[in-house]
Design a protein around this motif. Structure first.
Motif, PDB file in Angstrom:
ATOM      1  N   LEU A  10      42.946   8.323  27.178  1.00  0.00           N
ATOM      2  CA  LEU A  10      42.994   7.497  25.983  1.00  0.00           C
ATOM      3  C   LEU A  10      43.369   8.370  24.785  1.00  0.00           C
ATOM      4  CD1 LEU A  10      39.738   5.364  26.389  1.00  0.00           C
ATOM      5  CD2 LEU A  10      42.082   4.645  26.842  1.00  0.00           C
ATOM      6  N   ASP A  11      43.850   7.712  23.733  1.00  0.00           N
ATOM      7  CA  ASP A  11      44.121   8.439  22.493  1.00  0.00           C
ATOM      8  C   ASP A  11      42.824   8.722  21.742  1.00  0.00           C
ATOM      9  OD1 ASP A  11      46.796   8.353  23.057  1.00  0.00           O
ATOM     10  OD2 ASP A  11      47.183   6.591  21.811  1.00  0.00           O
ATOM     11  N   SER A  12      41.921   7.728  21.709  1.00  0.00           N
ATOM     12  CA  SER A  12      40.665   7.916  20.979  1.00  0.00           C
ATOM     13  C   SER A  12      39.731   6.759  21.273  1.00  0.00           C
ATOM     14  CB  SER A  12      40.919   7.986  19.465  1.00  0.00           C
ATOM     15  OG  SER A  12      41.379   6.736  18.971  1.00  0.00           O
ATOM     16  N   ILE A  13      38.468   6.954  20.940  1.00  0.00           N
ATOM     17  CA  ILE A  13      37.533   5.835  20.844  1.00  0.00           C
ATOM     18  C   ILE A  13      37.056   5.782  19.398  1.00  0.00           C
ATOM     19  CG2 ILE A  13      36.842   5.947  23.259  1.00  0.00           C
ATOM     20  CD1 ILE A  13      34.221   7.248  22.388  1.00  0.00           C
ATOM     21  N   GLN A  14      36.870   4.544  18.895  1.00  0.00           N
ATOM     22  CA  GLN A  14      36.506   4.368  17.485  1.00  0.00           C
ATOM     23  C   GLN A  14      35.108   3.802  17.280  1.00  0.00           C
ATOM     24  OE1 GLN A  14      39.742   2.531  18.342  1.00  0.00           O
ATOM     25  NE2 GLN A  14      40.557   4.596  18.316  1.00  0.00           N
ATOM     26  N   ALA A  15      34.521   3.232  18.322  1.00  0.00           N
ATOM     27  CA  ALA A  15      33.190   2.632  18.131  1.00  0.00           C
ATOM     28  C   ALA A  15      32.493   2.493  19.471  1.00  0.00           C
ATOM     29  CB  ALA A  15      33.301   1.265  17.452  1.00  0.00           C
ATOM     30  N   ILE A  16      31.178   2.607  19.414  1.00  0.00           N
ATOM     31  CA  ILE A  16      30.319   2.285  20.549  1.00  0.00           C
ATOM     32  C   ILE A  16      29.423   1.141  20.096  1.00  0.00           C
ATOM     33  CG2 ILE A  16      28.515   3.106  22.105  1.00  0.00           C
ATOM     34  CD1 ILE A  16      29.680   5.913  21.823  1.00  0.00           C
ATOM     35  N   ILE A  17      29.509   0.022  20.779  1.00  0.00           N
ATOM     36  CA  ILE A  17      28.791  -1.189  20.381  1.00  0.00           C
ATOM     37  C   ILE A  17      27.788  -1.520  21.477  1.00  0.00           C
ATOM     38  CG2 ILE A  17      29.029  -3.640  19.809  1.00  0.00           C
ATOM     39  CD1 ILE A  17      31.930  -2.956  18.946  1.00  0.00           C
ATOM     40  N   VAL A  18      26.538  -1.654  21.087  1.00  0.00           N
ATOM     41  CA  VAL A  18      25.480  -1.961  22.040  1.00  0.00           C
ATOM     42  C   VAL A  18      24.869  -3.304  21.653  1.00  0.00           C
ATOM     43  CG1 VAL A  18      23.334  -1.180  23.109  1.00  0.00           C
ATOM     44  CG2 VAL A  18      25.032   0.496  22.366  1.00  0.00           C
ATOM     45  N   ILE A  57      33.006  -0.343  24.336  1.00  0.00           N
ATOM     46  CA  ILE A  57      33.672   0.796  23.711  1.00  0.00           C
ATOM     47  C   ILE A  57      34.959   0.287  23.068  1.00  0.00           C
ATOM     48  CG2 ILE A  57      34.649   3.092  24.033  1.00  0.00           C
ATOM     49  CD1 ILE A  57      31.721   3.004  24.750  1.00  0.00           C
ATOM     50  N   ILE A  58      35.150   0.546  21.786  1.00  0.00           N
ATOM     51  CA  ILE A  58      36.421   0.242  21.130  1.00  0.00           C
ATOM     52  C   ILE A  58      37.311   1.467  21.315  1.00  0.00           C
ATOM     53  CG2 ILE A  58      37.578  -0.366  18.991  1.00  0.00           C
ATOM     54  CD1 ILE A  58      35.762  -2.539  20.051  1.00  0.00           C
ATOM     55  N   ALA A  59      38.362   1.318  22.114  1.00  0.00           N
ATOM     56  CA  ALA A  59      39.237   2.435  22.449  1.00  0.00           C
ATOM     57  C   ALA A  59      40.679   2.058  22.154  1.00  0.00           C
ATOM     58  CB  ALA A  59      39.082   2.794  23.932  1.00  0.00           C
ATOM     59  N   SER A  60      41.518   3.069  21.999  1.00  0.00           N
ATOM     60  CA  SER A  60      42.935   2.799  21.751  1.00  0.00           C
ATOM     61  C   SER A  60      43.798   3.759  22.560  1.00  0.00           C
ATOM     62  CB  SER A  60      43.269   2.930  20.258  1.00  0.00           C
ATOM     63  OG  SER A  60      43.107   4.268  19.831  1.00  0.00           O
ATOM     64  N   ARG A  61      44.975   3.255  22.944  1.00  0.00           N
ATOM     65  CA  ARG A  61      45.974   4.056  23.638  1.00  0.00           C
ATOM     66  C   ARG A  61      47.333   3.495  23.285  1.00  0.00           C
ATOM     67  NH1 ARG A  61      49.354   3.782  27.795  1.00  0.00           N
ATOM     68  NH2 ARG A  61      49.778   5.661  29.027  1.00  0.00           N
ATOM     69  N   SER A  62      48.208   4.329  22.769  1.00  0.00           N
ATOM     70  CA  SER A  62      49.553   3.864  22.430  1.00  0.00           C
ATOM     71  C   SER A  62      50.467   4.029  23.632  1.00  0.00           C
ATOM     72  CB  SER A  62      50.107   4.672  21.247  1.00  0.00           C
ATOM     73  OG  SER A  62      50.258   6.032  21.617  1.00  0.00           O
ATOM     74  N   PRO A  63      51.485   3.161  23.774  1.00  0.00           N
ATOM     75  CA  PRO A  63      52.477   3.354  24.846  1.00  0.00           C
ATOM     76  C   PRO A  63      53.160   4.716  24.686  1.00  0.00           C
ATOM     77  CG  PRO A  63      52.666   1.173  23.856  1.00  0.00           C
ATOM     78  CD  PRO A  63      51.742   1.952  22.982  1.00  0.00           C
ATOM     79  N   LYS A  64      53.566   5.321  25.804  1.00  0.00           N
ATOM     80  CA  LYS A  64      53.949   6.726  25.767  1.00  0.00           C
ATOM     81  C   LYS A  64      55.421   7.031  26.053  1.00  0.00           C
ATOM     82  CE  LYS A  64      49.655   7.833  25.110  1.00  0.00           C
ATOM     83  NZ  LYS A  64      49.219   8.194  23.756  1.00  0.00           N
ATOM     84  N   VAL A  65      56.257   6.031  26.391  1.00  0.00           N
ATOM     85  CA  VAL A  65      57.549   6.365  26.981  1.00  0.00           C
ATOM     86  C   VAL A  65      58.715   6.223  26.014  1.00  0.00           C
ATOM     87  CG1 VAL A  65      59.067   5.974  28.948  1.00  0.00           C
ATOM     88  CG2 VAL A  65      56.612   5.608  29.194  1.00  0.00           C
ATOM     89  N   LEU A  66      58.837   5.105  25.314  1.00  0.00           N
ATOM     90  CA  LEU A  66      59.959   4.897  24.401  1.00  0.00           C
ATOM     91  C   LEU A  66      59.735   5.660  23.093  1.00  0.00           C
ATOM     92  CD1 LEU A  66      60.605   1.068  24.912  1.00  0.00           C
ATOM     93  CD2 LEU A  66      61.938   2.977  25.832  1.00  0.00           C
ATOM     94  N   ASP A  67      60.613   5.429  22.125  1.00  0.00           N
ATOM     95  CA  ASP A  67      60.554   6.103  20.822  1.00  0.00           C
ATOM     96  C   ASP A  67      59.190   5.885  20.178  1.00  0.00           C
ATOM     97  OD1 ASP A  67      60.919   7.163  18.335  1.00  0.00           O
ATOM     98  OD2 ASP A  67      62.517   5.804  17.726  1.00  0.00           O
ATOM     99  N   SER A  68      58.456   6.956  19.954  1.00  0.00           N
ATOM    100  CA  SER A  68      57.075   6.847  19.449  1.00  0.00           C
ATOM    101  C   SER A  68      57.012   6.290  18.033  1.00  0.00           C
ATOM    102  CB  SER A  68      56.395   8.221  19.485  1.00  0.00           C
ATOM    103  OG  SER A  68      57.096   9.153  18.664  1.00  0.00           O
ATOM    104  N   SER A  69      58.118   6.339  17.275  1.00  0.00           N
ATOM    105  CA  SER A  69      58.083   5.865  15.886  1.00  0.00           C
ATOM    106  C   SER A  69      57.852   4.363  15.785  1.00  0.00           C
ATOM    107  CB  SER A  69      59.381   6.236  15.167  1.00  0.00           C
ATOM    108  OG  SER A  69      60.491   5.562  15.741  1.00  0.00           O
ATOM    109  N   THR A  70      58.162   3.623  16.860  1.00  0.00           N
ATOM    110  CA  THR A  70      57.930   2.172  16.839  1.00  0.00           C
ATOM    111  C   THR A  70      56.871   1.744  17.843  1.00  0.00           C
ATOM    112  OG1 THR A  70      59.732   1.808  18.417  1.00  0.00           O
ATOM    113  CG2 THR A  70      60.283   1.686  16.064  1.00  0.00           C
TER     114      THR A  70
END
Length: 746
Positions: free
Chosen positions: A26-34, A140-153
């Motif tokens: 993953l790129d990051s986690i931003q929150a843990i919610i219980v 868990i609030i987590a994020s992951r950006s797509p990794k293959v095409l042009d990262s600027s978009t």
């Protein structure tokens, strides 16, 4: 005042748990919610230990506890190793334990750190809750950006670009379809990604392997309104968005000369829809919310609402949901034409999602623009191409839709914050008796402390009282004690002088139980200068109250003096017995719907206690020469008559007598004392042990001064009353004199 609560048994639950999140990294986690409450918010991008100290998240020990411990974040990257303390749980070491690379996870455990002021954890389990033997749900609030095409978009704000998601699903060899990039028209995906980026059309999805990758891609296509197909021109997988991106003059034209038409039809108005309800995900609650849009002209034509719903759970923005709803409504509400055509091989470049031009006199169609749906190119020896066509929505006049204004509702929930107003004092005899304290059964000088807390806002419902206690090792630690009531507090809107009954306006009332008939009102900040009143009438913000109740006297108060309101249901008592003369420090921990303030964040309130409940009640209705307040002219008088009404603290345990009510029998051994003071408070003379309800004070008691202050108090067993009423007296002209201003009680 509310009765003291019995002590309750508290059971706390601990458990170490290793929870998987998703395929990593993953790129990051931003929150843990219980249990739908934020236990931690921040940003963790690499393997790290997250300290969580929310032991009050579910109301603290008096309710369902909270969460506390360490959450070790393991992002699932190729460098990941399992911490020694997690490997040890499996009977392994970091070197021998599988690293679980490619899987992101969080290990909840006790760690090794101190939290709160109650205890410390070392290598034990994670604290999940108290008094409820059920493991709360964890998100868990987590994020992951797509990794293959042009990262600027790749990312559009906090959300991902749908074209990037689809492309990665096609080429990923771990969990995707594993297609070769050589089989894909990469430029078409980049073009779609740019369009979506410019439209700010970001979406967020959670994909699980219970759903096929084909269905997942189809869901994304439905969100962004596009198509994926194999282009006959080059044999590559191609993506195209359904947009107004064509030039009508360059479109392929279908006529009776190159095609045959079948199944021509045009929708009737009764076959159209005039309302679209779109479901989207609210990122703050992760719950579904809806937006609704209507075509009012269509409703008028059909004479009612014909509704359909769309589920776009990947949309997390209300404006974007409205855009999608308007897009779908344009198509659903228009009586558009559709047909099927069989075209000769001149149409070999026509692809799904493209637009063609129709000239068909039989149906009155002259350069009608139609969008291509399904395309059947036939077999290699087939000279015909079959197309499904529908009138293109972008060729019709476009209505203008606007996002409705936001709701005027304001969320009343608040984060707990330090108590803004607070006060500690010694409970008078009646207050102590009302909470069940039997003073006859406890030794002098034990007393009970009262603590008042007031908070502006809307969401503070109570507060936990914390104070220092001695632990087994003889050290001082802060311990959470009773849960007390939030007290309403206001400011008086006008100056108050000595009165038996006062009518006044209030302003700035804080949250709490407010003020009603029978409520006690408290002015002043310390036992010795305090005045307790009894509210007898309330009309709006105007109150009437009897002054100088219980062991206090009526005093003068300036405008904007704080006034506190305590009723019989208010819980204000410290549950620990204190001692007269003791100074006590309190931490007030306000509780809101979002939790309870931690001790480390609280302000300290200090209360200096007195022997108040043991002191005899002061005489009431004191008058000198028949005058109750101000300055008495006794110039030339040899004796000065003073009268009063006796009181008995034990007889005022349920009803507070008015200041000017007649005498009641005093306590055994209780007498009255008259003290004469000079203008600055030095004692000039004292007359003790006076029985009855009056005395003629000789002018010689002023020992040659031209005037002074006469103070009338009560005594019993050598203990003097907390307060005494004071009146100024002039006994001679000139000389020493008295120069008094307004003598405020505060």
């Amino acid at each position: 005042m509310g009765k003291s609560s019995p002590k309750m048994e508290v059971v706390e639950y601990y458990m170490s748990i290793h929870m998987g999140i998703a395929a990593g990294p993953l790129d990051s986690i931003q929150a843990i919610i219980v249990d739908k409450k934020d236990a931690w918010t921040g940003s963790a991008t690499t393997q790290t230990d997250i300290r969580i100290d929310r032991s009050d998240l579910f109301g603290g020990l008096k309710k369902e506890g909270g969460v506390s411990g360490t959450a070790t974040y393991l992002p699932g990257d190729r460098f990941q190793t399992i911490p020694e303390y997690l490997a040890a749980k499996l009977g392994l070491t970091t070197d021998t334990c599988p690293a679980y690379r490619g899987i992101s996870s969080v290990f909840f455990h006790g760690g090794s750190f101190a939290y709160g002021n109650r205890f410390s954890v070392n290598s034990g389990g994670f604290y999940w809750r108290a008094n409820s033997p059920y493991l709360p749900g964890t998100w868990i609030i987590a994020s992951r950006s797509p990794k293959v095409l042009d990262s600027s978009t790749a990312m559009i704000g906090p959300d991902a670009n749908g074209a990037h998601i689809i492309y990665e699903c096609l080429v990923n060899t771990d969990w995707g379809m594993g297609s070769s990039s050589n089989a894909i028209n990469i430029q078409s995906f980049n073009d779609c990604a740019t369009t979506l980026f410019n439209e700010k059309f970001g979406i967020s999805f959670l994909w699980t392997q219970q759903e096929t990758i084909e269905n997942f891609i189809t869901n994304i296509i439905n969100h962004v309104e596009g198509v994926i197909f194999v282009n006959p021109n080059d044999g590559l997988i191609t993506m195209k968005l359904i947009r107004d991106d064509y030039n009508p003059d360059t479109l392929f034209t279908i006529t009776p000369d190159n095609a045959e038409m079948s199944n021509f039809q045009r929708k009737l108005w009764a076959e159209t829809v005039n309302e679209v309800v779109v479901s989207r995900t609210n990122p703050e609650s992760e719950e579904k919310e809806t937006v609704t849009i209507q075509d009012l002209g269509n409703i008028a034509i059909q004479g009612g609402v014909v509704s359909t719903s769309k589920d776009y759970e990947g949309i997390r923005n209300a404006d974007l949901a409205m855009f999608a709803a308007a897009r779908d409504l344009r198509v659903a509400s228009a009586p558009m034409a559709s047909c099927e055509v069989i075209v000769n091989r001149s149409a070999w470049k026509v692809v799904p999602g493209s637009v063609v031009k129709i000239r068909w006199p039989e149906h009155g169609m002259m350069d009608v623009l139609m969008r291509v749906g399904l395309v059947d190119y036939g077999q290699t020896n087939d000279s015909k191409i079959r197309l499904s066509l529908a009138e293109d929505i972008f060729s019709l006049p476009q209505a203008d839709y606007h996002t409705p204004p936001p709701s005027g509702w304001i969320d009343p929930s608040e984060n707990p914050r330090p108590m803004v107003y607070s006060m500690g004092f010694t409970l008078p005899y009646m207050f102590a008796a009302s909470i069940g304290t039997d003073l006859a059964s406890i030794p002098y000088p034990n007393v009970v402390s009262g603590v008042l807390g007031a908070q502006p806002g809307m969401d503070t419902n109570q507060f936990v009282l914390a104070y220092e206690v001695t632990n087994a090792a003889g050290g001082l630690v802060v311990q959470e004690g009773e849960t007390l009531s939030i007290t309403s507090r206001a400011l008086i809107d006008s100056e108050l002088n000595f009165e038996i009954t006062s009518i006044m306006a209030l302003n700035g009332m804080t949250q709490g139980s407010g003020v009603a008939q029978g409520t006690f009102a408290i002015l002043g900040t310390h036992d010795e200068n305090m005045e307790i009143c009894v509210v007898t009438n309330v009309i709006g913000n105007i109150i009437t109250m009897n002054r100088g109740a219980l062991d206090t006297t009526p005093k003068a108060w300036p405008r904007d003096t704080p006034i506190w309101f305590v009723d019989e249901d208010s819980a204000i008592a410290d549950g620990e017995l204190r001692v007269g003369g003791q100074s006590v420090e309190y931490w007030l921990l306000p509780s809101t719907s979002k939790g309870t303030l931690k001790v480390a964040d609280a302000n300290i309130t200090t209360a200096t206690l007195t022997d108040r409940p043991w002191m005899p009640t002061r005489p009431a209705n004191v008058k000198i020469k028949g005058i109750a307040a101000g300055t008495v002219d006794a110039i030339g008088d040899t004796t000065i008559p003073i009268t009063w009404a006796t009181r008995n603290r034990t007889l005022e345990d349920t009803i507070a007598l008015r200041w000017n009510e007649t005498s009641v029998p005093p306590e055994t051994g209780q007498t009255t004392t008259i003290t004469v003071l000079d203008a600055v408070g030095n004692v000039l003379s004292t007359i003790d042990d006076l029985p009855g309800t009056g005395h003629d004070l000789p002018s010689s008691a002023f020992v040659g001064k031209s005037g002074g202050i006469v103070r009338v108090t009560a005594k019993r067993d050598g203990i003097e009353s907390l307060q005494g009423h004071e009146i100024r007296v002039m006994v001679a002209e000139g000389g020493y004199g008295l120069a008094y201003g307004l003598n405020y009680g505060g």
